[in-house]
Design an enzyme around this catalytic site. Structure first.
Site, PDB file in Angstrom:
ATOM      1  N   LYS A  11      25.129 -45.719  19.264  1.00  0.00           N
ATOM      2  CA  LYS A  11      25.649 -45.770  20.764  1.00  0.00           C
ATOM      3  C   LYS A  11      25.624 -46.880  21.423  1.00  0.00           C
ATOM      4  O   LYS A  11      25.096 -48.079  20.695  1.00  0.00           O
ATOM      5  CB  LYS A  11      24.359 -44.930  21.335  1.00  0.00           C
ATOM      6  CG  LYS A  11      24.522 -43.426  20.822  1.00  0.00           C
ATOM      7  CD  LYS A  11      23.322 -42.515  21.582  1.00  0.00           C
ATOM      8  CE  LYS A  11      23.648 -40.951  20.817  1.00  0.00           C
ATOM      9  NZ  LYS A  11      22.613 -40.050  21.836  1.00  0.00           N
ATOM     10  N   TYR A  51      29.992 -33.705  24.783  1.00  0.00           N
ATOM     11  CA  TYR A  51      28.562 -33.351  25.249  1.00  0.00           C
ATOM     12  C   TYR A  51      28.732 -32.052  26.094  1.00  0.00           C
ATOM     13  O   TYR A  51      27.599 -31.667  26.568  1.00  0.00           O
ATOM     14  CB  TYR A  51      27.700 -34.339  26.020  1.00  0.00           C
ATOM     15  CG  TYR A  51      27.300 -35.409  25.063  1.00  0.00           C
ATOM     16  CD1 TYR A  51      26.425 -35.049  23.816  1.00  0.00           C
ATOM     17  CD2 TYR A  51      27.784 -36.655  25.037  1.00  0.00           C
ATOM     18  CE1 TYR A  51      25.876 -35.967  22.937  1.00  0.00           C
ATOM     19  CE2 TYR A  51      27.146 -37.679  24.275  1.00  0.00           C
ATOM     20  CZ  TYR A  51      26.396 -37.315  23.058  1.00  0.00           C
ATOM     21  OH  TYR A  51      25.690 -38.114  22.312  1.00  0.00           O
ATOM     22  N   PHE A  59      19.815 -33.496  32.264  1.00  0.00           N
ATOM     23  CA  PHE A  59      20.076 -34.879  31.808  1.00  0.00           C
ATOM     24  C   PHE A  59      21.632 -35.174  31.736  1.00  0.00           C
ATOM     25  O   PHE A  59      21.957 -36.209  31.166  1.00  0.00           O
ATOM     26  CB  PHE A  59      19.393 -35.277  30.585  1.00  0.00           C
ATOM     27  CG  PHE A  59      19.708 -34.440  29.416  1.00  0.00           C
ATOM     28  CD1 PHE A  59      20.626 -34.552  28.336  1.00  0.00           C
ATOM     29  CD2 PHE A  59      18.502 -33.328  29.063  1.00  0.00           C
ATOM     30  CE1 PHE A  59      20.857 -33.667  27.286  1.00  0.00           C
ATOM     31  CE2 PHE A  59      18.893 -32.564  27.957  1.00  0.00           C
ATOM     32  CZ  PHE A  59      19.750 -32.854  27.147  1.00  0.00           C
ATOM     33  N   ARG A  87      20.279 -36.101   9.890  1.00  0.00           N
ATOM     34  CA  ARG A  87      19.350 -36.114  11.032  1.00  0.00           C
ATOM     35  C   ARG A  87      17.857 -36.252  10.596  1.00  0.00           C
ATOM     36  O   ARG A  87      17.115 -37.041  11.408  1.00  0.00           O
ATOM     37  CB  ARG A  87      19.475 -34.328  11.132  1.00  0.00           C
ATOM     38  CG  ARG A  87      20.281 -34.048  12.108  1.00  0.00           C
ATOM     39  CD  ARG A  87      20.345 -32.434  12.274  1.00  0.00           C
ATOM     40  NE  ARG A  87      19.189 -31.863  12.543  1.00  0.00           N
ATOM     41  CZ  ARG A  87      19.055 -31.555  13.965  1.00  0.00           C
ATOM     42  NH1 ARG A  87      19.651 -32.248  15.067  1.00  0.00           N
ATOM     43  NH2 ARG A  87      17.804 -31.131  14.267  1.00  0.00           N
ATOM     44  N   ASN A 114      18.923 -43.815  22.961  1.00  0.00           N
ATOM     45  CA  ASN A 114      18.463 -43.460  21.556  1.00  0.00           C
ATOM     46  C   ASN A 114      19.468 -44.040  20.269  1.00  0.00           C
ATOM     47  O   ASN A 114      18.974 -43.569  19.146  1.00  0.00           O
ATOM     48  CB  ASN A 114      18.035 -42.003  21.591  1.00  0.00           C
ATOM     49  CG  ASN A 114      19.079 -41.040  21.616  1.00  0.00           C
ATOM     50  OD1 ASN A 114      20.128 -41.545  21.615  1.00  0.00           O
ATOM     51  ND2 ASN A 114      18.492 -39.800  21.375  1.00  0.00           N
ATOM     52  N   HIS A 117      23.441 -41.191  17.228  1.00  0.00           N
ATOM     53  CA  HIS A 117      23.868 -39.574  17.370  1.00  0.00           C
ATOM     54  C   HIS A 117      24.028 -38.883  15.856  1.00  0.00           C
ATOM     55  O   HIS A 117      24.796 -39.648  15.293  1.00  0.00           O
ATOM     56  CB  HIS A 117      25.078 -39.272  18.297  1.00  0.00           C
ATOM     57  CG  HIS A 117      25.533 -37.939  18.023  1.00  0.00           C
ATOM     58  ND1 HIS A 117      25.125 -36.958  18.887  1.00  0.00           N
ATOM     59  CD2 HIS A 117      26.586 -36.883  17.511  1.00  0.00           C
ATOM     60  CE1 HIS A 117      25.435 -35.704  18.670  1.00  0.00           C
ATOM     61  NE2 HIS A 117      26.440 -35.667  17.555  1.00  0.00           N
ATOM     62  N   GLU A 128      32.735 -31.969  15.752  1.00  0.00           N
ATOM     63  CA  GLU A 128      32.671 -33.268  16.274  1.00  0.00           C
ATOM     64  C   GLU A 128      33.685 -34.312  15.582  1.00  0.00           C
ATOM     65  O   GLU A 128      34.201 -35.184  16.172  1.00  0.00           O
ATOM     66  CB  GLU A 128      31.154 -33.727  16.029  1.00  0.00           C
ATOM     67  CG  GLU A 128      30.271 -33.162  17.306  1.00  0.00           C
ATOM     68  CD  GLU A 128      28.672 -33.380  16.921  1.00  0.00           C
ATOM     69  OE1 GLU A 128      28.093 -32.882  17.886  1.00  0.00           O
ATOM     70  OE2 GLU A 128      28.406 -34.184  15.990  1.00  0.00           O
TER      71      GLU A 128
HETATM   72  P1  CMP Z   1      22.276 -36.880  20.930  1.00  0.00           P
HETATM   73  O1  CMP Z   1      21.591 -36.748  19.605  1.00  0.00           O
HETATM   74  O2  CMP Z   1      23.524 -37.853  21.133  1.00  0.00           O
HETATM   75  O3  CMP Z   1      22.551 -35.422  21.383  1.00  0.00           O
HETATM   76  C1  CMP Z   1      22.267 -35.312  22.918  1.00  0.00           C
HETATM   77  C2  CMP Z   1      21.854 -36.522  23.628  1.00  0.00           C
HETATM   78  O4  CMP Z   1      21.218 -35.907  25.016  1.00  0.00           O
HETATM   79  C3  CMP Z   1      20.503 -36.973  22.950  1.00  0.00           C
HETATM   80  O5  CMP Z   1      21.136 -37.588  21.892  1.00  0.00           O
HETATM   81  C4  CMP Z   1      19.956 -37.766  23.998  1.00  0.00           C
HETATM   82  O6  CMP Z   1      20.663 -38.925  24.180  1.00  0.00           O
HETATM   83  C5  CMP Z   1      20.258 -36.933  25.193  1.00  0.00           C
HETATM   84  N1  CMP Z   1      19.033 -36.239  25.626  1.00  0.00           N
HETATM   85  C6  CMP Z   1      18.528 -35.087  24.989  1.00  0.00           C
HETATM   86  N2  CMP Z   1      17.381 -34.840  25.641  1.00  0.00           N
HETATM   87  C7  CMP Z   1      17.095 -35.611  26.787  1.00  0.00           C
HETATM   88  C8  CMP Z   1      16.255 -35.542  27.804  1.00  0.00           C
HETATM   89  N3  CMP Z   1      15.282 -34.753  27.791  1.00  0.00           N
HETATM   90  N4  CMP Z   1      16.450 -36.596  28.638  1.00  0.00           N
HETATM   91  C9  CMP Z   1      17.510 -37.394  28.677  1.00  0.00           C
HETATM   92  N5  CMP Z   1      18.475 -37.437  27.537  1.00  0.00           N
HETATM   93  C10 CMP Z   1      18.250 -36.415  26.754  1.00  0.00           C
END
Ligand code: CMP
Length: 135
Positions: A11, A51, A59, A87, A114, A117, A128
């Site tokens: 990311k 998404y 969020f 994962r 984070n 993904h 995906e």
């Molecule tokens: P990802 O694995 O890309 O899948 C969904 C994304 O949503 C996740 O990583 C985070 O970047 C985001 N996400 C999931 N939960 C939250 C949350 N509680 N607050 C903010 N962002 C979130």
């Protein structure tokens, strides 16, 4: 042996902090093989579409905006039990809850930024992968 494919995204926060090499190193150490990769910047439309399963979540807007904020590296990873193995390697969404040694524990800034993904199921991996690649 169940050879699977999964989708990985490095990311914008990780790309900006020059973490691509470190993250791919962790992936290869687990015998997950990148078989496709490309760098790109998502448009708002593409990010929303990717998404869409989260569109009712509080969020969602923040996530879509963040994922358009810079370049990402999208990869298809192949290997034994690839979906669950990757994962497990990336760790929990929230870096404070991610296990020691996981990619998010090492590199993620917060729950949104984070770093990586991973597809969460074989079914979503297929969707995906098709979103980004013609394979
Ligand atoms: P990802 O694995 O890309 O899948 C969904 C994304 O949503 C996740 O990583 C985070 O970047 C985001 N996400 C999931 N939960 C939250 C949350 N509680 N607050 C903010 N962002 C979130």
């Amino acid at each position: 042996m169940a050879i699977e494919k999964t989708l990985s995204i490095i990311k914008p926060d990780a790309v900006k902090r020059n973490l691509i090499g470190n993250i791919i190193n962790k992936i290869e150490e687990q015998d997950l093989v990148p078989i496709e990769m490309k760098m790109l910047q998502l448009s708002e439309k593409e990010s929303s579409k990717f998404y869409e399963i989260h569109k009712e979540k509080p969020f969602f807007t923040q996530l879509v905006d963040y994922m358009t904020s810079g370049k990402i590296l999208v990869m298809v990873l192949e290997g034994d039990n690839a979906v669950n193995k990757y994962r497990d390697l990336i760790g929990s969404t929230d870096p404070n809850k991610a296990k020691e040694g996981s990619i998010r524990k090492l590199y993620a800034l917060n729950t949104t930024q984070n770093s990586v993904h991973a597809s969460d199921s074989l079914e979503n991996a297929k969707r995906e992968i098709e979103f980004f690649f013609n394979i």
